[in-house]
Scaffold this active site. Sequence first.
Site, PDB file in Angstrom:
ATOM      1  N   GLY A 311     -13.413  41.465  71.406  1.00  0.00           N
ATOM      2  CA  GLY A 311     -13.957  41.228  72.823  1.00  0.00           C
ATOM      3  C   GLY A 311     -13.288  42.269  73.650  1.00  0.00           C
ATOM      4  O   GLY A 311     -13.010  43.306  73.485  1.00  0.00           O
ATOM      5  N   GLU A 312     -13.128  41.848  74.998  1.00  0.00           N
ATOM      6  CA  GLU A 312     -12.564  42.990  76.107  1.00  0.00           C
ATOM      7  C   GLU A 312     -13.444  43.970  76.377  1.00  0.00           C
ATOM      8  O   GLU A 312     -12.980  44.595  77.377  1.00  0.00           O
ATOM      9  CB  GLU A 312     -10.949  43.209  75.653  1.00  0.00           C
ATOM     10  CG  GLU A 312     -10.142  41.885  75.363  1.00  0.00           C
ATOM     11  CD  GLU A 312      -8.720  42.397  75.055  1.00  0.00           C
ATOM     12  OE1 GLU A 312      -8.349  43.785  75.116  1.00  0.00           O
ATOM     13  OE2 GLU A 312      -7.988  41.888  75.048  1.00  0.00           O
ATOM     14  N   GLY A 313     -14.486  44.519  75.614  1.00  0.00           N
ATOM     15  CA  GLY A 313     -15.070  45.705  75.915  1.00  0.00           C
ATOM     16  C   GLY A 313     -14.415  46.762  74.964  1.00  0.00           C
ATOM     17  O   GLY A 313     -14.867  47.844  75.141  1.00  0.00           O
TER      18      GLY A 313
END
Length: 344
Positions: A311-313
């Site tokens: 995740g997180e980008g």
Amino acid sequence: MTALPTITPVSAALEPLLRARLDGKAKPPGSLGVIEDLAVRIGLIQNRLDPRIAQTDLYVFAGDHGLTNEGVSAYPSSVTAAMVGLYLSGRSSVSAFAKATGVRVHVVDAGVDADLPAHPDLIAAKIRRGTRNAAREPALTQDEVLRAIAKGVEIARSAAADGADVIALGEMGIGNSSSAALIMHRLAPAPLDDCVGQGTGHGAEGMARKRAGVARAAQRSDATAPLAVLCEFGGCEIAMMAGAVLGAASVRRVVLVDGFISTAAALAAVRLVPAALDYCVFAHGSAERGHPLMLRALGVRPLLDLDLRLGEGTGAALAAPLLVAAANLLTDVADLAEVLAGPG
């Protein structure tokens, strides 16, 4: 109900011209495969034969989830606030990837269960301090969901006004893979077991707790309409990301969607306003269990397959240069006729 933004579906009228332009470049027609398709997609989104990708802004939306009280996560909710601090310090995984690819990172407090100190790169947009426990009651009220969506629209439009050609979505929230699984279950739709994956990394005992907690939430409500699903099971950060998709699409910006949770937000946005899908590019196929099925439900193909599930980008940051390259293919590569004509 607050009106959702108007989104104009992408017109295919320019596609023959874009394809002809690509075929006329100094390369065999179709030889750059998916990158040529991406170039056409960007041209159609921007409605121009010479698309430009100069600035990508990545927003990491953070929020906590009451569903963690059911033992669905291997980590406590306090980790969300700690990770926000790490993003703001520039020492997270997404920070490192964004530095390598020229992406600007912003962090959004959509619903962190903590009071966060002010920071130049932190957007204070807290809807509430974490959601309610979706296994026991609706996670959010309709007013809270609509405010989150409206804030996401505002953030995306502000990014566009500030020069962003691409608005990339990332997230952080302990428990949010469970929320995303429930959203996928109802909006893909798909069997619940196919939607629940490891998230932050469970062993067998942790996965049993996660499946049981998610099942309790699913049994509590039979909601299937997109707004109702966000109320019953959503997170502040997921609803706000859905709003960012709608906001970016409403001003004809490319939306670069990260992994499983960001895709669940995009799924909700598309179920609310189907034309939003025209503006979404999916960065990568996550190793999270439900992601391939959710991508198929949307009828899309991701750019990368790197077995990411953080995740997180992170996947969006890594995919961002491909959009720049695709646009440059239309604008910076010589025409074949030029080469054949020779010097002078």
